[in-house]
Design an enzyme around this catalytic site. Structure first.
Site, PDB file in Angstrom:
ATOM      1  N   HIS A  64       0.826  -1.208   0.000  1.00 22.62           N
ATOM      2  CA  HIS A  64       0.000   0.000   0.000  1.00 22.62           C
ATOM      3  C   HIS A  64       0.859   1.257   0.000  1.00 22.62           C
ATOM      4  O   HIS A  64       0.549   2.226  -0.682  1.00 22.62           O
ATOM      5  CB  HIS A  64      -0.916  -0.007   1.216  1.00 22.62           C
ATOM      6  CG  HIS A  64      -1.933   1.077   1.186  1.00 22.62           C
ATOM      7  ND1 HIS A  64      -3.035   1.024   0.369  1.00 22.62           N
ATOM      8  CD2 HIS A  64      -2.008   2.257   1.842  1.00 22.62           C
ATOM      9  CE1 HIS A  64      -3.748   2.113   0.534  1.00 22.62           C
ATOM     10  NE2 HIS A  64      -3.150   2.882   1.418  1.00 22.62           N
ATOM     11  N   HIS A 110     -10.792   3.383  -0.961  1.00 20.19           N
ATOM     12  CA  HIS A 110     -10.907   2.904   0.417  1.00 20.19           C
ATOM     13  C   HIS A 110     -11.649   1.580   0.392  1.00 20.19           C
ATOM     14  O   HIS A 110     -12.624   1.379   1.113  1.00 20.19           O
ATOM     15  CB  HIS A 110     -11.588   3.942   1.320  1.00 20.19           C
ATOM     16  CG  HIS A 110     -10.805   4.216   2.566  1.00 20.19           C
ATOM     17  ND1 HIS A 110     -11.364   4.496   3.776  1.00 20.19           N
ATOM     18  CD2 HIS A 110      -9.464   4.227   2.775  1.00 20.19           C
ATOM     19  CE1 HIS A 110     -10.409   4.683   4.678  1.00 20.19           C
ATOM     20  NE2 HIS A 110      -9.255   4.532   4.089  1.00 20.19           N
TER      21      HIS A 110
END
Ligand SMILES: Nc1ncnc2c1ncn2[C@@H]1O[C@H](COP(=O)(O)OP(=O)(O)O)[C@@H](O)[C@H]1O
Ligand SMILES: [Mg+2]
Lengths: 748, 237, 89, 89
Positions: A64, A110
């Site tokens: 990430h 998200h």
């Protein structure tokens, strides 16, 4: 997080995924680093790192944060252009609107948090993207969202939909940023792995632009905003770096709960700090919290930073240094202020005196790094290692996914149109977006429901248009074409309101890049975006990558979400979202060669197949033509032909003002009437024009080599499409308006 | 010049929208006033704009009623100053007891952003002069806009002509379909007995320019330019 | 069957942040109350008929699991009380 | 001073419509629960130190009057409980 899952890197050093979670004594394995990475860490630190240092490297080098699989590929995207003020690499990108004003924007995902807790996941997604924009010193003026769910007849999907929509609504409305446009897909591959992508757009005067570079030795470092709690310790960095799987629940970090009120305070405080010119560098805290924010500011500014973890205000008792450094508590900002800035200069009104719970706290000071005790952790710039980790270029040649074509028994075409208008793929999204405040800020000239949203800029004649799009149905067949067409559709939507596209931001939502298929999809997606950007002359100024979107080993369809920003020299002269006036001509411009292969009509009948057509040069010509026609003042209304094809485009045009039209289907050689009506394909725009200007328009079209069909005229209360259908506009309005609420089982 | 104060609480978000809308009206000077340092002396009118004053936790407007700004607002209103609360401002005025009733969660349980119609029921306020019986088209944006009161209060408010705005359809009929939040008797806005304090859920500042889709809000705020300076009390009591 | 009222109390789990509680804390302190902490929850009162208290409790717990609480972030507690039923329609 | 937790239960007055309760009723029925009625309220748990239970109760009632409940639409009830205070900072 003791037994963190591991991440695989290069093939050579790939740890066995099955060993995930098994107790291991190796500290680097616990934090998800490979042996090769661990060696590199030891080299950088110059000794055996301690537990905290391992954890920080683990978080920073997670998929990430480090973009291991995508970094090298992302360099292929064109990011330069005359209007680009800030390219990729900062919190958000920016384009120049002229006269000293920059437009700052970015899209972010998200997905994993929203899969775990839809409401809070989506809410904190909005919070995060807002911070990315005001961390640049810009005032956010609009939010957009792109949402991808499973089929709405599933009760779990419905809960996810209402959670996500509720979270966006509660957060964005409370902070007071209008949500002006979006995109929603319903496809089976998203049933357990929904995608929530949020985009934010803001404005900043050039001299007020702030970045995470520029911190100077001796300056004070502040943590502004919420206290630090145990929520989401390394949540985003870990959660988003693996597939969601059964049995991992225990390892999930606790859900982060957003507080939009604090976000509003933080927004005003940050902008006031910018206004008094107190800020050297600023960075929001997102994934990997303080670890990531401090190391990015330090690395980008080329200075060290000494942090006294003990001075970080906490919400929970007994937190360890490791927890403080990795906490992902929301609504926090790292600010480096000039050496002579004192707390008194920080705007008291925005934070300190009003809400004693939310203090502005000085907690450390940055100094030049000295000695080996302070490892320099560079965010994206560290170590040169992740490049080498990009997956190999598997030369996979894609074949169309299996399709089951068996058309349902013939029905009256008019009823098919009604059905299509009411279907989840096509029906109005109003039942969802009307819970988003789209008008706060009083800049929204065109809000949700139009091809693109239009915003004015107070005190100036010009304005911007924004749109967000994705083409997962196409990308499932051909990821290159799907990504390219998303760029084409987003920019075409801008053109349909009369705006010239300036730049885009992209969010790449893909499956597991460790499998050959995932790696192939990722590369094709990037190349598709590049090809479209080159052809259409729009650079990419910011973006985000979300990998490991898969359910039980099956990847989602590759989904490139494209947010586009365009400019209108005179915002009052946008193309309005009307039907046009009775007597106006209805034209189809561009490409009439459509097919059912990736259409909404086909999907409802089990057809999902290639090939996908794509002619980016033709798309560029079409966009130029529409803008030229609008500049000539001849366009009364325009609408992009997208989901549902020409039939739906005409119906949606009629629905706008509830006025009908009388048109004839264009005769396209080799195409059945149903295909002409419901088929989909890129590069088609329906234009409503002043009849007196037809000849002029045709000349313009000829110059751009754009085909134009005259279909008929506006008027009456029927949508008549000869020779196939004639429906009262009122019934179209009902089907399109109520379809989605009905499909979702929502009261309307 | 009519001097208009626009109150700002920490989570207020319509203050600049109101300032911009009022800048379109000749004869009005505005100032955004921070609630904690609020001194309304010298102002002719005060606006309490929309937003989420303290995040709207507990109840919308509940925490804001404790602010020094709200206290000053009460003093200002008692002396006859013209006060307009829109959206969160209306919620604050009700919580503070400056207006009757309370605003609770929409019957739909969702935030609603939309265009609606209201009929102006009373022109005995500084904001609705000359507008009685007019049907205006305005935006709303709220999650807690359902006006409620006990039956006695409702009867008293109706009898005293304190209902200023009522949700209607475009033709002016107060139907259930035209009611966006389930408010009692389709009530969209009320005044105090004197008429100088008015609250409404719709956003007049969002429809003061044709570019934004409507100008009916301008008709309300433009009335402020005609408001009697500092002497609203005498006129409206 | 007798009528019961189940009081289902739904609270954010201890480790989950409660922004509403934080806001109320701040407001109570500004009023001069020296409080240590505020947590907020929801109370849901469900009336229904059941064979006995035990059955009522089970039924209420099922409602909590199936719908009322979000197990990812909330926990719930059930209290059950019999009510006099002169006139339940 | 000992530590207390006051549980302030806030309920909408009976004559105020409770759409949330109605929505929950509907959802519970669709899940097969045969319920008569649902009402919703808020629970606010406030921890603070007080001389004794009586003082704690008075303090909590003041909080209810000043802020926690709006008498136009709500009523509230207070329950107070002493808590063991090994380690309250
Ligand atoms: N989630 C959403 N939030 C806000 N607006 C949305 C959302 N989804 C769709 N919209 C709006 O609804 C309209 C139709 O959406 P869509 O069918 O995706 O348009 P297009 O065919 O141009 O891509 C657009 O104006 C879009 O901005
Ligand atoms: Mg779309």
């Amino acid at each position: 997080m003791s037994a963190s899952p591991t991440i695989s890197g290069t093939k050579a050093a790939k740890p066995n995924r099955e060993s995930r979670g098994s107790a291991s004594a190796d500290p680097h394995v616990e934090v998800g680093l490979t042996d090769a990475e661990a060696t590199r860490v030891r080299e950088i630190v110059g000794r055996e790192p301690n537990r905290l240092e391992w954890a920080m490297f683990g978080a920073m080098w997670s998929e990430h944060c480090a973009y291991k699989h995508s970094r090298k590929l992302l360099r292929r995207l064109p990011s330069a252009g005359p209007g680009v003020a800030v390219g990729p690499g900062e919190n958000a990108g920016a384009v120049d609107l002229g006269d000293g004003l920059l437009c700052v924007f970015k899209v972010e995902s998200h997905n994993h948090p929203s899969a775990v807790e839809p409401f809070q996941g989506a809410a904190t997604g909005v919070g995060g993207i807002l911070r990315d924009v005001f961390a640049m010193g810009a005032r956010p003026v609009a939010v957009l969202n792109a949402l991808f769910f499973g089929p709405p007849d599933d009760a779990r999907v419905r809960r996810t939909v209402s959670g996500v929509v509720g979270g966006i609504s509660v957060y964005g409305n409370c902070v007071g940023i209008p949500d002006v446009a979006g995109h929603v897909s319903f496809e089976p591959c998203f049933a357990e792995n929904p995608l929530v992508n949020a985009m934010c757009v803001g404005f900043v005067e050039r001299e007020r632009l702030r970045t995470s570079t520029g911190a100077k030795p001796g300056s004070a470092v502040y943590l502004v905003g919420s206290d630090t709690g145990r929520d989401g310790i390394a949540g985003a960095s870990l959660l988003a770096s693996f597939e969601l799987g059964a049995g991992d629940d225990r390892k999930r970090p606790s859900v982060q709960v957003g507080n939009p009120f604090v976000e509003k305070l933080l927004l005003e405080a940050t902008l006031e700090l910018v206004a008094v010119d107190a800020i050297e560098a600023v960075q929001d805290l997102g994934a990997a919290g303080l670890t990531c924010a401090s190391s990015e500011v330090a690395a980008k500014s080329g200075v060290g930073m000494r942090i006294d973890v003990g001075r970080v205000p906490r919400r929970a008792r007994g937190m360890t240094a490791l927890e403080v450094m990795l906490s992902e508590s929301q609504e926090r900002m790292l600010v480096v202020a000039h050496g002579d800035t004192t707390l008194a200069l920080l705007p008291p009104r925005a934070l300190a005196d009003d809400a004693p719970e939310y203090d502005v706290t000085q907690w450390a000071s940055s100094e030049p790094a000295t000695g080996p005790t302070l490892p320099r952790i560079g965010g994206l710039s560290l170590g040169g290692s992740s490049d080498d980790m990009a997956q190999g270029d598997q030369a996979l040649r894609e074949t169309a996914r299996p399709s089951t074509s068996g058309a349902s028994p013939l029905q009256k075409i008019g009823l098919e149109l009604l059905e299509l208008l009411a279907s989840p793929a096509v029906a109005s999204r109003r039942t969802l977006y009307r819970s988003f405040d789209s008008m706060v800020g009083t800049d929204t000239v065109l809000g949700p429901g139009a091809d693109a949203a239009v915003l004015r800029i107070k005190g100036r004649p010009d304005g911007i248009a924004v749109a967000i799009d994705a083409q997962p149905r196409v990308a499932a067949i051909d990821p290159f074409a799907g990504a390219a067409l998303a760029v084409a559709e987003a920019t075409r939507n801008l053109v349909c309101v009369g705006a010239t596209p300036l730049a885009i931001t992209d969010c790449l939502n893909l499956g597991n890049p460790e499998r050959p298929r995932g790696a192939y999809d990722l590369e094709q997606t990037v190349d598709g975006i590049r090809a479209a950007c080159d052809a259409l002359g729009v650079p990419v100024v910011s973006g985000n990558v979300s990998l490991y979107n898969a359910t039980r080993g099956v990847d989602i369809w590759p989904t490139a979400t494209i947010g586009a920003v365009g400019r209108l020299a005179d915002v009052a002269r946008h193309i309005p979202a009307t039907t046009g006036r009775p007597g106006d001509l209805v034209l189809l411009a561009g490409n009439a060669l459509v097919s059912l292969g990736t259409s909404a009509y086909g999907a409802a009948r089990g057809i999902h197949e290639g090939p996908v057509s794509l002619d980016l040069a033709a798309e560029a010509r079409l966009q130029r033509f529409v803008l030229a026609a609008h500049a000539a003042g001849a366009v009364r209304a325009a609408h992009d032909r997208s989901d549902g094809g020409l039939g739906v485009a005409l119906a949606e045009l009629a629905i706008r003002d509830g006025v009908g039209m009388k048109v004839t289907l264009p005769a396209v050689r080799g195409l059945d009437k149903r295909v002409t009506l419901f088929g989909e394909g890129p590069s088609g725009v329906v234009l409503v024009v002043d009849p007196a200007r037809e000849a002029e328009l045709r000349a313009l079209a000829e110059r751009e080599q754009v085909a134009v069909w005259t279909l008929g005229t506006i008027g009456g209360d029927l949508l008549e499409v000869a020779p196939v259908l004639g429906m009262p506009v009122a019934s179209l309005v009902r089907a399109h308006g109520g379809g989605l609420a009905a499909a979702l089982g929502r009261a309307d | 010049m009519t001097r208009v104060a626009i109150l700002r609480y920490p989570g207020t978000w319509s203050e600049r929208d109101f300032q911009h809308a009022l800048s379109l009206v000749e004869g009005i000077a505005t100032e955004i006033v921070w609630h904690a340092e609020c001194d309304l002396r010298g102002f002719d009118a005060a606006i309490v704009p929309g937003g989420f004053s303290y995040g709207d936790y507990l109840r919308a407007g509940a925490i804001a009623k404790l602010s020094p700004g709200t206290k000053e607002l009460r003093r200002f209103a008692d002396e006859g100053g013209a006060v307009l609360g829109s959206c969160n401002g209306f919620q604050i005025l009700c919580e503070a007891g400056l207006l009757p009733g309370a605003l609770v969660r929409n019957a739909s349980l969702e935030y609603r952003c939309d265009w609606i119609h209201v009929r102006i029921e009373s022109d005995r306020t500084p904001f609705t002069t000359g507008l009685r019986r007019q049907v205006l088209r305005m935006p709303i944006g709220h999650g807690e806009g359902r006006w409620v009161a006990d039956p006695d209060t409702l009867a008293a408010v109706e009898a005293a002509g304190q209902v200023v705005f009522r949700y209607t359809d475009a033709a002016g009929a107060a139907t259930a379909d035209a009611n966006p939040n389930g408010a009692l008797a389709n009530i969209a806005g009320v005044s105090n007995r004197a008429g100088n304090v008015v609250g409404l859920m719709p956003h007049p500042e969002r429809c003061a320019e044709a570019l934004l889709g409507g100008t009916d809000g301008y008709r309300i705020i433009a009335n402020l330019a005609k408001a009697p300076h500092g002497t609203a009390a005498a006129v409206y009591r | 069957m007798p009528r019961f009222v189940a009081r289902v109390l739904i609270r954010p789990k201890a480790e989950i942040r409660d922004p509403q509680g934080e806001a109320i804390s701040g407001a109570l302190r500004s009023l001069g109350h020296e409080i240590a902490d505020v947590r907020t929850g929801k109370e849901i009162l469900v009336s229904f008929d059941a064979a006995d208290e035990r059955a009522a409790r089970d039924e209420a717990a099922r409602m909590g699991d199936e719908l009322l609480a979000n197990p990812v972030i909330e926990s719930y507690a059930v209290e059950v009380e019999a009510v006099r039923t002169e006139a339940h329609a």
